[in-house]
Scaffold this motif. Sequence first.
Motif, PDB file in Angstrom:
ATOM      1  N   ILE A   2      19.460 -23.904  60.657  1.00 34.12           N
ATOM      2  CA  ILE A   2      17.995 -23.827  60.695  1.00 34.12           C
ATOM      3  C   ILE A   2      17.380 -24.736  59.625  1.00 34.12           C
ATOM      4  O   ILE A   2      16.373 -25.424  59.861  1.00 34.12           O
ATOM      5  CB  ILE A   2      17.535 -22.366  60.482  1.00 34.12           C
ATOM      6  N   PHE A   3      17.992 -24.756  58.444  1.00 28.54           N
ATOM      7  CA  PHE A   3      17.514 -25.614  57.363  1.00 28.54           C
ATOM      8  C   PHE A   3      17.554 -27.081  57.792  1.00 28.54           C
ATOM      9  O   PHE A   3      16.583 -27.832  57.582  1.00 28.54           O
ATOM     10  CB  PHE A   3      18.377 -25.402  56.121  1.00 28.54           C
ATOM     11  N   ASN A   4      18.653 -27.486  58.424  1.00 28.32           N
ATOM     12  CA  ASN A   4      18.750 -28.876  58.892  1.00 28.32           C
ATOM     13  C   ASN A   4      17.709 -29.178  59.963  1.00 28.32           C
ATOM     14  O   ASN A   4      17.171 -30.291  60.021  1.00 28.32           O
ATOM     15  CB  ASN A   4      20.160 -29.146  59.436  1.00 28.32           C
ATOM     16  N   ARG A   5      17.406 -28.193  60.817  1.00 28.26           N
ATOM     17  CA  ARG A   5      16.389 -28.388  61.856  1.00 28.26           C
ATOM     18  C   ARG A   5      15.020 -28.674  61.264  1.00 28.26           C
ATOM     19  O   ARG A   5      14.292 -29.555  61.727  1.00 28.26           O
ATOM     20  CB  ARG A   5      16.303 -27.158  62.750  1.00 28.26           C
ATOM     21  N   MET A   6      14.645 -27.932  60.206  1.00 27.34           N
ATOM     22  CA  MET A   6      13.308 -28.097  59.640  1.00 27.34           C
ATOM     23  C   MET A   6      13.148 -29.442  58.927  1.00 27.34           C
ATOM     24  O   MET A   6      12.026 -29.888  58.675  1.00 27.34           O
ATOM     25  CB  MET A   6      12.949 -26.938  58.701  1.00 27.34           C
ATOM     26  N   LEU A   7      14.287 -30.107  58.642  1.00 26.52           N
ATOM     27  CA  LEU A   7      14.224 -31.400  57.964  1.00 26.52           C
ATOM     28  C   LEU A   7      14.249 -32.580  58.934  1.00 26.52           C
ATOM     29  O   LEU A   7      14.153 -33.731  58.512  1.00 26.52           O
ATOM     30  CB  LEU A   7      15.398 -31.540  56.978  1.00 26.52           C
ATOM     31  N   LYS A   8      14.373 -32.276  60.242  1.00 29.76           N
ATOM     32  CA  LYS A   8      14.390 -33.354  61.233  1.00 29.76           C
ATOM     33  C   LYS A   8      13.069 -34.125  61.178  1.00 29.76           C
ATOM     34  O   LYS A   8      11.997 -33.533  60.985  1.00 29.76           O
ATOM     35  CB  LYS A   8      14.590 -32.780  62.630  1.00 29.76           C
ATOM     36  N   VAL A  45      12.546 -33.736  46.443  1.00 34.75           N
ATOM     37  CA  VAL A  45      11.295 -33.215  47.025  1.00 34.75           C
ATOM     38  C   VAL A  45      10.399 -32.569  45.964  1.00 34.75           C
ATOM     39  O   VAL A  45       9.366 -31.982  46.283  1.00 34.75           O
ATOM     40  CB  VAL A  45      11.584 -32.192  48.159  1.00 34.75           C
ATOM     41  N   GLY A  46      10.792 -32.676  44.697  1.00 35.14           N
ATOM     42  CA  GLY A  46       9.925 -32.217  43.610  1.00 35.14           C
ATOM     43  C   GLY A  46       9.951 -30.722  43.352  1.00 35.14           C
ATOM     44  O   GLY A  46       8.989 -30.178  42.799  1.00 35.14           O
ATOM     45  N   VAL A  47      11.038 -30.045  43.730  1.00 38.05           N
ATOM     46  CA  VAL A  47      11.149 -28.606  43.462  1.00 38.05           C
ATOM     47  C   VAL A  47      11.787 -28.391  42.100  1.00 38.05           C
ATOM     48  O   VAL A  47      12.894 -28.884  41.830  1.00 38.05           O
ATOM     49  CB  VAL A  47      11.970 -27.895  44.558  1.00 38.05           C
ATOM     50  N   HIS A  48      11.081 -27.671  41.241  1.00 39.18           N
ATOM     51  CA  HIS A  48      11.543 -27.432  39.875  1.00 39.18           C
ATOM     52  C   HIS A  48      12.667 -26.402  39.859  1.00 39.18           C
ATOM     53  O   HIS A  48      12.628 -25.409  40.586  1.00 39.18           O
ATOM     54  CB  HIS A  48      10.363 -26.932  39.025  1.00 39.18           C
ATOM     55  N   LEU A  49      13.678 -26.642  39.045  1.00 33.76           N
ATOM     56  CA  LEU A  49      14.821 -25.729  38.937  1.00 33.76           C
ATOM     57  C   LEU A  49      14.440 -24.559  38.027  1.00 33.76           C
ATOM     58  O   LEU A  49      14.678 -24.587  36.826  1.00 33.76           O
ATOM     59  CB  LEU A  49      16.031 -26.474  38.377  1.00 33.76           C
ATOM     60  N   ASP A  50      13.851 -23.505  38.628  1.00 37.75           N
ATOM     61  CA  ASP A  50      13.445 -22.342  37.839  1.00 37.75           C
ATOM     62  C   ASP A  50      14.634 -21.394  37.666  1.00 37.75           C
ATOM     63  O   ASP A  50      15.741 -21.661  38.143  1.00 37.75           O
ATOM     64  CB  ASP A  50      12.266 -21.622  38.494  1.00 37.75           C
ATOM     65  N   GLU A  94      21.252 -29.405  45.489  1.00 37.40           N
ATOM     66  CA  GLU A  94      20.715 -29.478  44.125  1.00 37.40           C
ATOM     67  C   GLU A  94      20.038 -30.830  43.872  1.00 37.40           C
ATOM     68  O   GLU A  94      18.956 -30.891  43.276  1.00 37.40           O
ATOM     69  CB  GLU A  94      21.831 -29.246  43.102  1.00 37.40           C
ATOM     70  N   SER A  95      20.646 -31.910  44.356  1.00 35.95           N
ATOM     71  CA  SER A  95      20.026 -33.223  44.162  1.00 35.95           C
ATOM     72  C   SER A  95      18.785 -33.395  45.035  1.00 35.95           C
ATOM     73  O   SER A  95      17.799 -34.010  44.618  1.00 35.95           O
ATOM     74  CB  SER A  95      21.039 -34.331  44.479  1.00 35.95           C
ATOM     75  N   PHE A  96      18.811 -32.800  46.238  1.00 32.97           N
ATOM     76  CA  PHE A  96      17.676 -32.899  47.158  1.00 32.97           C
ATOM     77  C   PHE A  96      16.456 -32.171  46.609  1.00 32.97           C
ATOM     78  O   PHE A  96      15.321 -32.584  46.853  1.00 32.97           O
ATOM     79  CB  PHE A  96      18.075 -32.349  48.530  1.00 32.97           C
ATOM     80  N   MET A  97      16.692 -31.096  45.853  1.00 35.90           N
ATOM     81  CA  MET A  97      15.568 -30.375  45.242  1.00 35.90           C
ATOM     82  C   MET A  97      14.766 -31.304  44.345  1.00 35.90           C
ATOM     83  O   MET A  97      13.527 -31.289  44.354  1.00 35.90           O
ATOM     84  CB  MET A  97      16.079 -29.174  44.430  1.00 35.90           C
ATOM     85  N   GLY A  98      15.460 -32.116  43.568  1.00 33.86           N
ATOM     86  CA  GLY A  98      14.764 -33.063  42.707  1.00 33.86           C
ATOM     87  C   GLY A  98      14.008 -34.098  43.511  1.00 33.86           C
ATOM     88  O   GLY A  98      12.896 -34.500  43.156  1.00 33.86           O
ATOM     89  N   ALA A 108       8.364 -29.547  54.504  1.00 36.70           N
ATOM     90  CA  ALA A 108       8.878 -29.699  53.142  1.00 36.70           C
ATOM     91  C   ALA A 108       9.328 -28.346  52.593  1.00 36.70           C
ATOM     92  O   ALA A 108       8.543 -27.398  52.555  1.00 36.70           O
ATOM     93  CB  ALA A 108       7.808 -30.299  52.237  1.00 36.70           C
ATOM     94  N   PRO A 109      10.589 -28.215  52.177  1.00 39.62           N
ATOM     95  CA  PRO A 109      11.088 -26.937  51.654  1.00 39.62           C
ATOM     96  C   PRO A 109      10.528 -26.637  50.272  1.00 39.62           C
ATOM     97  O   PRO A 109      10.067 -27.539  49.563  1.00 39.62           O
ATOM     98  CB  PRO A 109      12.606 -27.142  51.596  1.00 39.62           C
ATOM     99  N   ASN A 110      10.568 -25.361  49.895  1.00 41.86           N
ATOM    100  CA  ASN A 110      10.142 -24.954  48.548  1.00 41.86           C
ATOM    101  C   ASN A 110      11.250 -24.132  47.880  1.00 41.86           C
ATOM    102  O   ASN A 110      12.387 -24.067  48.382  1.00 41.86           O
ATOM    103  CB  ASN A 110       8.821 -24.184  48.603  1.00 41.86           C
ATOM    104  N   GLU A 111      10.915 -23.495  46.759  1.00 44.33           N
ATOM    105  CA  GLU A 111      11.914 -22.742  45.995  1.00 44.33           C
ATOM    106  C   GLU A 111      12.572 -21.651  46.832  1.00 44.33           C
ATOM    107  O   GLU A 111      13.788 -21.439  46.752  1.00 44.33           O
ATOM    108  CB  GLU A 111      11.258 -22.103  44.764  1.00 44.33           C
TER     109      GLU A 111
END
Length: 529
Positions: free
Chosen positions: A268-274, A312-317, A306-310, A280-283
């Motif tokens: 499902i995660f891969n589908r939303m990134l098509k 798309v600008g998601v902060h590592l909380d 982990e690298s993809f979070m950076g 755009a995913p969030n935390e």
Amino acid sequence: MRAPRAAGGFNSPWTITIRAAADQGRPLRAIALYLASLRSSCRPCPFALAAVLKSVPRLPEHDALPAAASLHGHLLRLGLLSHPYPHAALSHLYSRLLPPHHDHARGLLDDAPAALHSHSRLVSSNSLLASLLRAGDITAARAMFEAMPERDVVSWNSMVAGLAKAGHLDEAIELFDQMPETNAASWNALVSGFMAQGHLAQAQELFERMPIRNNVSWITMISGYAKAGDVQAAANLFDRMDSKDLYAWNAMISCYAQNGCAREALGIFNRMLKPHIWVAPNEKTFSSVISACSQLGDLRFGLWVESFMGYVGVHLDDHLRTALIDLYTKSGQMDRAFDLFRGLRSRDVVSYSAMIVGCGMHGKLNEAISLFKEMSKARIDPNAVTFVGLLSAYSHAGLLEEARACFTSMSSKYKINPSMEHYTIMVDILGRCGKLEEAFQLIMQIPVCPHASVWGALLLACRLHNNIELGEVAASKCFELEPKESGYYILLGNIYAQAKKWDKVKGLRKMMAERGLSKTPGSSWVHVA
């Protein structure tokens, strides 16, 4: 001397920026921006202040109350307490932070200036009503609702939702039927209540009757089915949605991850990134995705995440750090896990337990004990997962007495009832130390029907110590609980072969053939000439 410039109104640059930070859940940023606006010689803006006040509940508890008191004093000094927006925001803030018996929110409402607009009084009343309902004080909430001189759809919705959540479904339906007007939130409140009480069929019936649905309606149903473990029903609803926002995708990914369907969660995660979908995913998205990676032991995909979070600008909380800690500990990357753990702003039982379990899995006894002591010193109570890690660490080290003391302290000191996983670890260590009878007696003390995993641990110990009598008992239980698992037959066969009971070996092979079972590739079935 030049007079300070006005910070502007609702749509001024400063106010827009402050509101954006507040809406993004960044209270420290919102406060910092507001202070910067004052330093730039701008006059305080009531709309900006309202946004700051609304963001304060997101601060840690020990910071939120002092911030609320400071901002309250700031409003008084500025003479802005009578302004409808800051007044309503402050009332909402106190209702979120303080139990109703402190009466801060009620005091604000009672002491409100006479000039305050009736709408602002209603907003403040609704905030207090919501606070009483969150605290579970249905009686006080109902009394306040009945005494309110003016009520709007928010008042009614809050009351219906509160009654439904508390399990007073009949009262909630009765109140719902009395509503002068309803909207999607009214229906959602009722549906959510039925879902919370486990009445899935009634919730589905209400959902299908809704005259208008919004995304919250769909997500409420999906989340309810996820909690009940009905993944297929949740997936069917998700597929019916015409327009899926981020929260819908998150709900479905979380549903799969929480119910052990890790591959489906990543799908499902891969589908939303098509490209033709791209949401755009969030935390929240990444938290569920990392959990799925942990379940699969997929370190490679986890590293990409982990690298993809950076990217798309998601902060590592702290929440995401803890999720990554769980992934890295299960993958044996203990150095990276410790780096993340030491970087946490605030450590809790979840993060400590993840580290202790990782140490237990990988034989790091001293580190596990050190973390447990650090946790106790910080006055963080352990949970059942913590003890899985500790017992695993003692088991890896072969420290039977320490494991016994740890197992006993669970219930005697920490009031935690041992789970099947705790019993399995104890049976394993007792068995490996040759205490087969004690392991058997421990199984007999389990208050519920022991799982195959517990009997399997005893069977493995019987194989190690060539105990035919107990081995047959353990094997018969395993055959009963998991009849299609050939590994148990292999273990018992090896016990027979070690004792040169060739007739019994042949009989076991015949039983396997009759039951359509085959020898597991790579298992150590002793050859019979």
